[in-house]
Scaffold this active site. Structure first.
Site, mmCIF file in Angstrom:
data_model
loop_
_atom_site.group_PDB
_atom_site.id
_atom_site.type_symbol
_atom_site.label_atom_id
_atom_site.label_comp_id
_atom_site.label_asym_id
_atom_site.label_seq_id
_atom_site.Cartn_x
_atom_site.Cartn_y
_atom_site.Cartn_z
ATOM 1 N N LYS A 1 0.794 -1.222 0.000
ATOM 2 C CA LYS A 1 0.000 0.000 0.000
ATOM 3 C C LYS A 1 0.834 1.282 0.000
ATOM 4 C CE LYS A 1 -4.472 -1.152 0.180
ATOM 5 N NZ LYS A 1 -5.509 -0.546 -0.674
ATOM 6 N N SER B 1 0.629 -10.006 -0.276
ATOM 7 C CA SER B 1 0.375 -8.568 -0.329
ATOM 8 C C SER B 1 0.442 -7.849 1.011
ATOM 9 C CB SER B 1 -0.985 -8.308 -0.978
ATOM 10 O OG SER B 1 -2.025 -8.914 -0.242
#
Length: 503
Positions: A51, A305
């Protein structure tokens, strides 16, 4: 359209905060699945997720006057840390609005990165609305977690690195989906540079907003989303992200909670990293894809992720991992209530290992037992075990896919109450002080609580099982009271585990 997206990816500014993460072989999984499995280690970023790429790229492109006023976002997870890190790196003010239900580990992580945390509301929607109010009041620039072209471009640099790091053939890349920022950026770049590579989106089956939109050909709003994989718990995919992804994605796979838990364990076995549920979602989809195909020797890429895992969640994940790998099945089996019946049942099972056995006396005729059985041959062996018990005269109910039985029932076996007017409901309570009192206050005094079971799972929402007696009132009246409470719930009154072990 792809030209513009790829140009922004090539011009993205991410490496002031992000690192180029390795693309590592997963040797154990490759051997087991008979494919070459590669993992893109975005869990090794400074904020333990991808992110920071999109957040920094969006903020770095702001004007000088916008930077001077500062930035704001609404997030309960990894985007919050990405914005906080980007703001600190650029020396500007970063305000992060988070729901009051956000686990302390995530709040503290944002504060440690220099973010100014504002806790508001019980949900992301509450936090988002308040962030927008503060944006209008203070003049902050709003940094969207996914539906922004510059955020999409920053996330797309993950694909740029993968195609540079692996020059050989890649058959498919599996990309987790929440709002779609990572999917849109990566899919656009992959299809532009190497269109032969399959792009496969992976979603949690209880928050599959992209799968619904992909099927409908337009964005849809889910009525509710599951919260186990909270990093992808989004009711509607973004407009910009869907406009890109709908043209670049080949297939969508959805995965269950148990399958995600199994993938978390697989990642741990490979590299001793503990991914959060949304961080392991991509690998869960890769495994499901590989196991459903007859082909061998393909090169498959998963994105690890994120690894912002609340330690308290590990207990729940460990419980569900064996079910997710189909190495365990749970059954409700009825055996005679007589001496030697348990021994005879174990003989019927054979040499398989019993992983769990829950029972308490109910009546003099029959005993209902909740039993876990270790498997070695997956779903086919699970069916074989059930068929074998049925042939020996046992009544068997397979509870391996029954959420109520796995979350609550196994811990309550033996609590028969014999209440004819009881109704059973499974709730999601916000994990904050006063949630139970708010529930009881709203429910009022007209309903008797006959059962209550809660276990902390280290998430923003707690799973609660509640039994309520109708008394002189009707079921529609009870439903109206529950609807007024405002907490999501499912009626479990017809659940077989409830009738066998609790009713």
């Amino acid at each position: 359209m792809l030209d513009a997206v790829v140009k922004r990816i090539l011009q993205a500014r991410v490496y002031d905060v992000a690192v180029e993460t390795p693309l590592e072989p997963a040797r154990l999984l490759s051997k087991r699945l008979r494919h070459t499995v590669l993992m893109k280690r975005e869990d090794l970023q400074p904020v333990l997720s991808f992110k920071c790429r999109g957040a920094y790229n969006a903020i770095a492109h702001l004007s000088a006057s916008e930077l001077e006023r500062g930035v704001i976002c609404a997030s309960a997870g990894n985007h919050a840390q990405g914005v906080a890190l980007a703001a600190r790196t650029l020396g500007i003010k970063g305000v992060i609005v988070m729901p009051q239900t956000t686990p302390d580990i995530k709040v503290n992580a944002v504060r440690n990165l220099g973010g100014q945390v504002v806790l508001h509301g019980d949900s992301y929607d509450d936090a988002y609305a308040h962030a927008r109010e503060l944006m209008d009041e203070k003049g902050y620039a709003f940094i969207h977690p996914f539906d922004d072209p510059l955020v999409i471009a920053g996330q797309g640099t993950v694909a740029l690195e993968i195609l540079r790091q692996h020059r050989g053939d890649i058959d498919a890349v599996f990309i987790p989906v929440g709002g779609g920022g990572l999917l849109a950026g990566m899919a656009a770049y992959i299809k532009y540079v190497r269109p032969s590579v399959k792009v496969i989106a992976v979603e949690a089956e209880d928050s599959a907003c992209f799968a619904a939109a992909f099927k409908a050909g337009r964005r849809v709003v889910l009525p509710s989303v599951g919260l186990f994989a909270d990093g992808v718990a989004v009711k509607q995919i973004g407009k910009h992200t869907f406009d890109i992804a709908r043209h670049c994605v080949d297939e969508v796979i959805t995965c269950s909670t148990d399958e995600i838990c199994a993938a978390i364990k697989d990642i741990y076995d490979e590299n001793r990293s503990i991914c959060e549920p949304s961080g392991a979602l991509s690998l869960a989809g890769l495994k499901k894809y590989a196991e459903a195909r007859d082909s061998r020797g393909e090169t498959l890429v998963a994105i690890n992720s994120g690894a912002n895992m609340n330690f308290d969640r590990l207990r729940h994940i460990a419980e569900r991992t064996e079910l997710g790998e189909r190495r365990e099945a749970v059954f409700a089996v009825t055996i005679p209530e007589q001496p030697g019946a348990f021994k005879a049942f174990c003989q019927a099972i054979g040499k398989r290992n019993v992983t769990e056995f829950n029972y308490r006396y109910s009546d003099s005729q029959a005993a209902h037992v909740f039993v876990g059985i270790a498997l070695g041959g997956g779903a086919s062996e699970r069916q074989s075990v059930q068929d074998g018990l049925l042939r020996k005269g046992y009544a068997v109910v397979d509870l391996s896919d029954d959420e109520m039985a796995k979350l609550h029932g196994r811990h309550l076996v033996g609590g028969h109450a014999g209440l004819a007017d009881e109704r059973l409901f499974r709730f999601e309570f916000p994990e904050r002080p006063g949630a139970l009192m708010a529930f009881l206050t709203q429910l009022g005094t007209q309903w008797n609580i006959s059962l209550f079971h809660y276990r902390n799972h280290g998430a923003a929402y707690g799973r609660v099982l509640v039994g309520l007696q109708l008394g002189e009132r009707t079921l529609p009246e009870l439903r109206a009271s529950l609807d007024a409470v405002g907490y999501p719930y499912i009626d479990e009154s017809r659940n077989p585990a409830y009738h066998l072990f609790l009713r």
